[in-house]
Motif scaffolding. Structure first.
Motif, PDB file in Angstrom:
ATOM      1  N   PRO A 267     -13.422   6.809  -8.190  1.00 16.71           N
ATOM      2  CA  PRO A 267     -13.277   7.825  -6.820  1.00 16.71           C
ATOM      3  C   PRO A 267     -14.573   7.761  -5.695  1.00 16.71           C
ATOM      4  O   PRO A 267     -15.278   8.106  -4.929  1.00 16.71           O
ATOM      5  CB  PRO A 267     -14.488   9.705  -7.682  1.00 16.71           C
ATOM      6  CG  PRO A 267     -13.900   9.172  -9.316  1.00 16.71           C
ATOM      7  CD  PRO A 267     -13.503   7.626  -9.502  1.00 16.71           C
ATOM      8  N   ARG A 268     -15.985   7.097  -6.642  1.00 14.74           N
ATOM      9  CA  ARG A 268     -16.600   6.153  -5.477  1.00 14.74           C
ATOM     10  C   ARG A 268     -15.781   5.358  -3.900  1.00 14.74           C
ATOM     11  O   ARG A 268     -16.635   5.021  -3.308  1.00 14.74           O
ATOM     12  CB  ARG A 268     -18.237   5.645  -5.869  1.00 14.74           C
ATOM     13  CG  ARG A 268     -18.235   4.471  -6.386  1.00 14.74           C
ATOM     14  CD  ARG A 268     -19.767   4.416  -6.558  1.00 14.74           C
ATOM     15  NE  ARG A 268     -20.400   5.231  -7.172  1.00 14.74           N
ATOM     16  CZ  ARG A 268     -20.481   5.275  -8.696  1.00 14.74           C
ATOM     17  NH1 ARG A 268     -19.147   4.789  -8.828  1.00 14.74           N
ATOM     18  NH2 ARG A 268     -20.954   6.311  -9.001  1.00 14.74           N
ATOM     19  N   ALA A 269     -15.223   5.422  -4.601  1.00 12.24           N
ATOM     20  CA  ALA A 269     -13.903   3.935  -3.738  1.00 12.24           C
ATOM     21  C   ALA A 269     -13.051   4.813  -2.904  1.00 12.24           C
ATOM     22  O   ALA A 269     -12.756   5.838  -4.513  1.00 12.24           O
ATOM     23  CB  ALA A 269     -13.008   2.828  -4.446  1.00 12.24           C
ATOM     24  N   LYS A 270     -13.126   4.934  -2.124  1.00 11.76           N
ATOM     25  CA  LYS A 270     -11.841   5.747  -1.303  1.00 11.76           C
ATOM     26  C   LYS A 270     -10.367   5.231  -1.374  1.00 11.76           C
ATOM     27  O   LYS A 270      -9.971   5.027  -0.137  1.00 11.76           O
ATOM     28  CB  LYS A 270     -12.826   6.166   0.024  1.00 11.76           C
ATOM     29  CG  LYS A 270     -11.875   7.650   1.026  1.00 11.76           C
ATOM     30  CD  LYS A 270     -13.394   7.800   2.027  1.00 11.76           C
ATOM     31  CE  LYS A 270     -12.552   9.386   2.715  1.00 11.76           C
ATOM     32  NZ  LYS A 270     -12.196  10.252   1.948  1.00 11.76           N
ATOM     33  N   VAL A 271     -10.016   6.157  -2.132  1.00 14.17           N
ATOM     34  CA  VAL A 271      -8.894   4.999  -2.526  1.00 14.17           C
ATOM     35  C   VAL A 271      -7.728   5.932  -1.988  1.00 14.17           C
ATOM     36  O   VAL A 271      -7.189   6.922  -2.918  1.00 14.17           O
ATOM     37  CB  VAL A 271      -8.241   4.394  -4.745  1.00 14.17           C
ATOM     38  CG1 VAL A 271      -7.180   3.548  -4.352  1.00 14.17           C
ATOM     39  CG2 VAL A 271      -9.407   3.832  -4.251  1.00 14.17           C
ATOM     40  N   THR A 272      -6.538   5.382  -1.580  1.00 13.99           N
ATOM     41  CA  THR A 272      -5.496   6.771  -1.002  1.00 13.99           C
ATOM     42  C   THR A 272      -4.558   7.198  -2.531  1.00 13.99           C
ATOM     43  O   THR A 272      -4.941   8.087  -1.501  1.00 13.99           O
ATOM     44  CB  THR A 272      -4.628   5.894   0.113  1.00 13.99           C
ATOM     45  OG1 THR A 272      -3.754   5.039  -0.413  1.00 13.99           O
ATOM     46  CG2 THR A 272      -5.558   5.229   1.664  1.00 13.99           C
ATOM     47  N   GLY A 273      -4.552   6.802  -3.189  1.00  7.74           N
ATOM     48  CA  GLY A 273      -3.788   6.440  -4.516  1.00  7.74           C
ATOM     49  C   GLY A 273      -4.683   7.606  -4.720  1.00  7.74           C
ATOM     50  O   GLY A 273      -4.246   8.329  -5.277  1.00  7.74           O
TER      51      GLY A 273
ATOM     52  N   ALA B 143       0.657  -0.806   0.545  1.00  9.89           N
ATOM     53  CA  ALA B 143      -0.243  -0.301   0.306  1.00  9.89           C
ATOM     54  C   ALA B 143       0.847   1.488   0.172  1.00  9.89           C
ATOM     55  O   ALA B 143       1.045   2.524  -0.296  1.00  9.89           O
ATOM     56  CB  ALA B 143      -1.058  -0.440   1.310  1.00  9.89           C
ATOM     57  N   PHE B 144       1.939   1.611   0.440  1.00  6.56           N
ATOM     58  CA  PHE B 144       3.172   2.555   0.499  1.00  6.56           C
ATOM     59  C   PHE B 144       3.411   2.791  -1.084  1.00  6.56           C
ATOM     60  O   PHE B 144       4.001   3.897  -0.997  1.00  6.56           O
ATOM     61  CB  PHE B 144       3.315   2.133   1.631  1.00  6.56           C
ATOM     62  CG  PHE B 144       5.200   2.915   2.019  1.00  6.56           C
ATOM     63  CD1 PHE B 144       4.325   4.451   2.296  1.00  6.56           C
ATOM     64  CD2 PHE B 144       6.233   3.134   1.387  1.00  6.56           C
ATOM     65  CE1 PHE B 144       5.300   5.683   2.094  1.00  6.56           C
ATOM     66  CE2 PHE B 144       7.077   4.579   1.700  1.00  6.56           C
ATOM     67  CZ  PHE B 144       6.919   5.432   2.435  1.00  6.56           C
TER      68      PHE B 144
END
Ligand code: PMP
Length: 308
Positions: A151-157, A26-27
């Motif tokens: 964008p409806r998924a709150k993805v960090t990227g 994820a990082f």
């Protein structure tokens, strides 16, 4: 003294002990989904009210589904953990909880499959995010599209897109950015949904305009309907329509409900929060600190153990 605790690798630990390795997937690739949950401090009853916690965890599960991440805890369990963290940490001010489901495998290679996922939650004190009234500009950065990163998924990227827009706005002397989508229609702020009022009608972009389907927005829409008898109209909005709107406001977990008084150096309405914005704002701020009996189901009380 309040001390922040975190839920990390299945245990509740002091936040200072929650560390990930540099090779964490994820990082390296932004392969995590997250939430923000507000804990609103009520001085009168010495209680933190977690606003619409369950809905936030449900959205975390939805974001995970879009990215095919496994969530190892039920929503009920995540709610229990969140309350325990707030009570153990003991803050007597407004806080912000950050749940996250992330690809935890320490391995290189861009993909989503055949990797382990973990859930973490941390919290931190968090005062007001935007000024009481905000000045905005239209970003030169377009909102990412559902055909790119949804964008409806709150993805960090995805938040690199938001950060580009927010920094551009701030460096140009504005409080917040308004992003247009690929079609040139108004989408949302860098971390907020946007509404306008024209001729008494409450109008927002549609869920297909590349917005995060906001929980604060849904709450404000419910208040408008139930308390003011105003139904929401969802439709495409042009940038120039914002210039002639009677009222504009933004909503978000960090920003709460913030009136927008200027867009691209055009004054919105009278330059002060308009009547519908002000009424919604009063109703909303009562709800989030557990002061509204009618909407008490929106708030989960947590009592800081050190405050008692
Ligand atoms: N849009 C974006 C891009 C956001 O980051 C947020 C904050 N989560 C929102 C809208 C508002 O959503 P919510 O009210 O659920 O916090």
């Amino acid at each position: 003294m309040p001390t922040p605790y975190a839920y990390f690798q299945g245990n509740i630990v002091p936040l200072s002990e929650a560390k990930i390795g540099v090779m964490t997937h994820a990082f390296n690739y932004g392969t995590a989904v997250f939430e923000g949950i507000r804990g609103n401090w009520n001085e009168d009853d010495q209680t933190t009210y977690l606003f619409r916690m369950r809905e936030h965890f449900e959205r975390l599960v939805q974001s995970s589904k879009i990215l095919t991440f496994q969530v190892h805890q039920t929503v009920d369990r995540l709610c229990e953990i969140a309350v325990e963290l707030v009570e153990k940490s003991g803050f007597t001010e407004d806080i912000y909880l950050r749940p996250m489901v992330y690809l935890s495998t320490e391995q290189l290679g861009v993909r989503l499959h055949n990797l382990e996922s973990e859930t973490l939650i941390f919290l931190t004190p968090f005062p007001a995010y935007l000024p009481e009234t905000a000045r905005c500009h239209t970003s030169t950065w377009r909102r990412v599209d559902d055909t790119g990163i949804p964008p409806r998924a709150k993805v960090t990227g995805i938040y690199v897109n938001s950060a580009l827009a927010k920094t551009e706005a701030n460096l140009n002397g504005f409080d917040e950015a308004i992003m247009l989508n690929a079609n040139g229609h108004v989408s949302e702020g860098s971390g907020e949904n946007i509404f306008m009022v024209r001729k008494g009608k409450l109008i927002s972009p549609t869920p297909a305009d590349n917005v995060l389907e906001g929980i604060t927005a849904a709450s404000v829409v419910e208040l408008a309907k139930n308390e003011l008898g105003i139904e929401l109209v969802e439709r495409e909005i042009d940038r120039s329509e914002l210039y002639i709107a009677d009222e504009i406001f933004m909503t978000g977990t960090a920003a709460h409900l913030t009136p927008i008084v200027e867009v691209d150096r055009r004054t919105v309405g009278t330059g002060k929060p308009g009547p519908i914005t002000s009424q919604l704002s009063h109703l909303f701020y009562d709800c989030i600190r557990g002061r509204s009996e009618k909407y008490s189901q929106w708030c989960t009380p947590a009592r800081a153990r050190v405050a008692r």
